[in-house]
Design an enzyme around this catalytic site. Sequence first.
Site, PDB file in Angstrom:
ATOM      1  N   GLU A 153      15.905   2.244  -0.568  1.00 15.62           N
ATOM      2  CA  GLU A 153      17.057   2.711  -1.357  1.00 15.62           C
ATOM      3  C   GLU A 153      18.379   2.728  -0.596  1.00 15.62           C
ATOM      4  OE1 GLU A 153      15.984   6.496  -3.066  1.00 15.62           O
ATOM      5  OE2 GLU A 153      14.333   5.656  -4.200  1.00 15.62           O
ATOM      6  N   GLU A 259       6.225   1.339  -7.328  1.00 16.47           N
ATOM      7  CA  GLU A 259       6.119   2.756  -7.726  1.00 16.47           C
ATOM      8  C   GLU A 259       6.109   2.855  -9.245  1.00 16.47           C
ATOM      9  OE1 GLU A 259       9.095   5.182  -5.739  1.00 16.47           O
ATOM     10  OE2 GLU A 259       8.864   4.086  -3.872  1.00 16.47           O
TER      11      GLU A 259
END
Length: 347
Positions: A153, A259
């Site tokens: 991220e 995810e």
Amino acid sequence: MYRIGIAFLLILAFSCQKTTDSICDSGKELRDVAPFPIGTTEDGVVFNWQKAQGSRYFNRISSENILKMENLAPRRDSFNFWPCSWLSREAKNAGYQYLHIHPVIWHRQLPYWLANYPKNQLKNFLTDYCRQFKKAILLAESIQTTGIDVVNEALNEDGTLRSSIWMQGIGKEYILEAYRIFSELDPQYKLFYNDYNLALNPAKLDAALDLCDWLRSQGVRVDGIGMQMHINLQEPSSSDIADAFAKITNRGYLLHVSELDISINPYGKANAATSDLLDKQADKFVEVIELYRHIPAHYQYGVTVWGISDRNSWIPGEFNRFDAPLLFDQNNDKKPAYCSFLNALNQ
Ligand code: XIL
């Protein structure tokens, strides 16, 4: 008379037997049919009652929280890498086959003391942390580590670099340094850049690909992109997902759906999992798997569902709403999505 009775019972038993027209009745589970590794995570609950549960269905485990920096560098003066070997051993005992390491460098779940760390020493700290982490992975091999989310991220939604503690203290070079160290590992350890909203937001995906191309141009190894895919029933659309998958593989990166969870209540309006919502969720899980099955096999690093049962999903706590985004329900029973998912994997 006795023989006629037996024959009657046999005929009755045969005619009542449910036809096994679906893989769901076959006793086979996800890991038995998936043509690529199929992952989950369960250390969010630190391997309690679920311990032996996940590996019946999944063959790879991703570290959900236990390998985050707050756990591995709890004190300023010492590292604590025992969770690496602990997780690898526990996962083996539980029956998993592979481990995916998540994440090395992130801007969340950092140790509290890092906020006051001298900025000009951050680079040395990051280098040391990555080196020690790499060593710990090599020492921890109860099961095979297949990949590592080296940086997680790093991007904003507009594609610029997030102003994290790493960016502020070191600059863009922090990313290069992290991959440089992990590039020394044998290529069997696949190195990933992992982020969210990559299918929803093409600008962010382009930025992720440019970042990875830049890293490669600097002589370090990046093998693949992890698309987190915390998605919902409506978004991203099937064509947005297909476009993102194609972009990543056309640029020569492995693709990890890293995810996956599918919210049935993204706007907080529902308070129960109705059968309509659960059927739509099953269809969306199928959509993802069908699109993934169509990318070239050598780019399929695998699909990881972010948790086993709705009881332990991170979504309700993180976003403070009712939700049911996984394949097993609150009672740990299979949801409609499980059978659909299994079928889609078995095509
Ligand atoms: C989440 C875990 O699932 C939660 O238990 C924890 O409280 C917060 O982090 N993106 C990531 C993951 O890369 O590490 C996050 O995991 C979910 C979002």
